[in-house]
Motif scaffolding. Sequence first.
Motif, PDB file in Angstrom:
ATOM      1  N   SER A   1     -58.361   8.493  25.576  1.00 61.38           N
ATOM      2  CA  SER A   1     -57.921   8.682  24.186  1.00 61.38           C
ATOM      3  C   SER A   1     -56.603   7.976  23.931  1.00 61.38           C
ATOM      4  N   LEU A   2     -55.720   8.066  24.919  1.00 67.17           N
ATOM      5  CA  LEU A   2     -54.410   7.433  24.761  1.00 67.17           C
ATOM      6  C   LEU A   2     -54.565   5.919  24.604  1.00 67.17           C
ATOM      7  N   VAL A   3     -55.417   5.347  25.446  1.00 63.39           N
ATOM      8  CA  VAL A   3     -55.615   3.894  25.362  1.00 63.39           C
ATOM      9  C   VAL A   3     -56.287   3.525  24.042  1.00 63.39           C
ATOM     10  N   GLN A   4     -57.239   4.358  23.596  1.00 66.61           N
ATOM     11  CA  GLN A   4     -57.854   4.093  22.285  1.00 66.61           C
ATOM     12  C   GLN A   4     -56.794   4.128  21.190  1.00 66.61           C
ATOM     13  N   GLY A   5     -55.901   5.108  21.291  1.00 70.72           N
ATOM     14  CA  GLY A   5     -54.801   5.199  20.322  1.00 70.72           C
ATOM     15  C   GLY A   5     -53.901   3.983  20.392  1.00 70.72           C
ATOM     16  N   LEU A   6     -53.619   3.541  21.618  1.00 68.16           N
ATOM     17  CA  LEU A   6     -52.722   2.382  21.777  1.00 68.16           C
ATOM     18  C   LEU A   6     -53.381   1.100  21.272  1.00 68.16           C
ATOM     19  N   ILE A   7     -54.698   0.995  21.492  1.00 65.31           N
ATOM     20  CA  ILE A   7     -55.407  -0.176  20.948  1.00 65.31           C
ATOM     21  C   ILE A   7     -55.285  -0.148  19.416  1.00 65.31           C
ATOM     22  N   GLY A   8     -55.510   1.059  18.851  1.00 68.56           N
ATOM     23  CA  GLY A   8     -55.354   1.221  17.400  1.00 68.56           C
ATOM     24  C   GLY A   8     -53.926   0.922  16.977  1.00 68.56           C
TER      25      GLY A   8
END
Lengths: 505, 244
Positions: free
Chosen positions: A384-391
């Motif tokens: 989730s964190l990486v998805q957030g960071l990609i966003g």
Amino acid sequence: MFFTYLRRELAGRRRQTAIIAIGMALAIALVIIVDSVASGVKAAQASVLESVYGVGTDITVAQSPTPPGEGEGGGPRFEFDAGAGTTADGTTELSQSRLSAGFGSSTFDESALETVQGIDSVAATAATLSLTNTTFNGEMPDFAQMQGSDGGPVAEEGTGQAAPPQGGPDGAGGSAFDVDSFSVLGLDPAADAVGPLSAVSLTDGRALDEGDTGEHVAVLDADYATSAELTIGDTLDLGGTEFEIVGTVTANDADSASASNVYIPLDVAQTLSGEAGMISSISVQAASSTDISQVQADIEAALPDATVSTQEELASSVSGSLATASSLVANLGLWLSLAVLVAAFLIAILFTVSGVTRRTREFGTLKAIGWSNRRVVGQVAGESLVQGLIGGAAGVAIGLLGIAVINLIAPTLSGSASSGGFEMADPGGGPGGATGGEATGGVRAFGPMGQTAAATTEIALNAPVTVSVIAIAVGIAVLGGLLAGAIGGWRAARLRPAEALRSVG
Amino acid sequence: MTGIASPAGGVHRIDTRPTEDTMYTLTKLTKTYRQGDRTVHALKNVDLSIGAGEHVAIQGPTGGGKTTLLQMLGGLDRPTSGTISIGEDEISKMPDAKLAKIRAKEIGFVFQNFNLIPTLTAQENVETALEPLGVPGAQRAERAAAALAAVGLADRAAHLPSELSGGQQQRVAIARALVKEPEVLLADEPTGALDEETRDEILEILEGIRRERGLTLVVVTHDSAVARRAERRLHLAAGTVTER
């Protein structure tokens, strides 16, 4: 293993990753743009305020205008004796100049300056007196030559009938008047650290200095000097007194207008305007930004009748499209950002929880083969964190692009702020041919009949990109990712490993 | 000594006292569930011991308690009452974290539907079993490759589960279960989703590894052909274990 698994999951579930990242990106981009535009609008407001109050002014002290008493107010009144003016060829020319406190503005005793200076943490002060010089010029027929010896109209020769009117600007007994007004600021020539003079730069000649106290010398705004065709060494009539022009100044900020058309020594301004011992505003600089609220409170206690405003409070006094933009950013922008942010967070949370539910067997299997709860939760949170960071990264890119577009378009905002009590901006100039009517390009606009004018400034909006904006974006991305990860992880942690064996009969 | 009823009418006596060679000891193991307003007795006072290295098959009707028993043996669920020990360790009241460590180290699972992680390759799926043991990356890769080679899938290491046949996927699952060299292998219908030929291949692999490593193999199956290959067959119905 953590990163391999994470990479494979994000790549293998592209649609979920893309939806979460897009949601976060849009929200973050919006927040960045709104924050940046808000900073730009704030800077524009500060620029408008600086043009009026000067650089470094933390607090201004003024007095709210009181309603005029009976027989008072209504602007300057021009009175002429019967024999006033000069008469030639049947036309009488009248001219009178008056220097007075602006209509609707309020003055107060200058002893307040000493009171303010005596307050702790006050670093610098400057008192000003805002005035308006109004000049009346008129041409009218010589009424004496139109009257006969009996006081009646002169009879036309041969007919015995009343002769047609003569004289005046049109030669037929007509009249013409015009009223010219401009702003005059009386200030202490020695106090240039704070106040209106701190926001201007010398263009030509010299600035006012300590030796000018009591002298009839004036410094002009360069734009006004150009429009009035005045240069250094010329004289200027202020309230019927000739002043020597010793210098011209322009606002430090190219987009801003200076606070006044004419600057003269305070004592002279007080004397000529009949406002002896009176001032209309005090600019105060606090020793440090942390002292501002205390200094404000101390001044309010010492001068209970005064209106004491900080720069932040004064920002709300800026009007025009700048105020509209400020309001738009503060209200619509803020709430829109929040709404999109909440939606993006909800999307991220829902998709993460939904993903965890879909992967029940997967996580159950991992727990069955010995993965600890912490390890499973860490995996979900990490994804989730990486998805957030990609966003977040995409959001920063979109946000910067949006800011670049805004700066490329550079929408022009106009703002005005009044240094006195009554505020107005009249781009067309006042009736009667008042001068200085343009409101563009930083030239001041003047209203009719001695009203205190406002400095109207047109500013191209510049949305700045700051480290804090990027930090906010990264912070939101991390927060969104962690929030979704925490909730998804909590869901995963609650899964019983026995779920993996559910298919067993 | 505890007697349990034999379906044939005779009485089989099972020694439930732990010895040095005992892997599992179940004492008066009971598990009840609430299902709405109803209480379901999945296991009723089961006394059972399984020796180390034994090959046990558990059969029985659907809903008879096979899943529950396998979960208990695997430390995935806790009994309502009674005790269950793996060797000297009584696991029924063991903290979750410690139980997870026992699962990670001593118990291998093979599931009917393989339960591979769909986004990981065969090699990476096998490596997941070594993750909780803290095996370093290089050693993890080496051991996973060896485990895949042992089940004849060395050339499929880089393939995703979706690129493998059912038999190949189950072999990857077996490699994942065995790569950590467990004491026990618990198999849930390991051939339930396979054709007969592949079933026999998988059973050969499981039995070969059991013989080679001396591990305890417990297989839950509906297939009598699979059950017949076990040294010992248990029947589980209505929460009660009987020996065949």
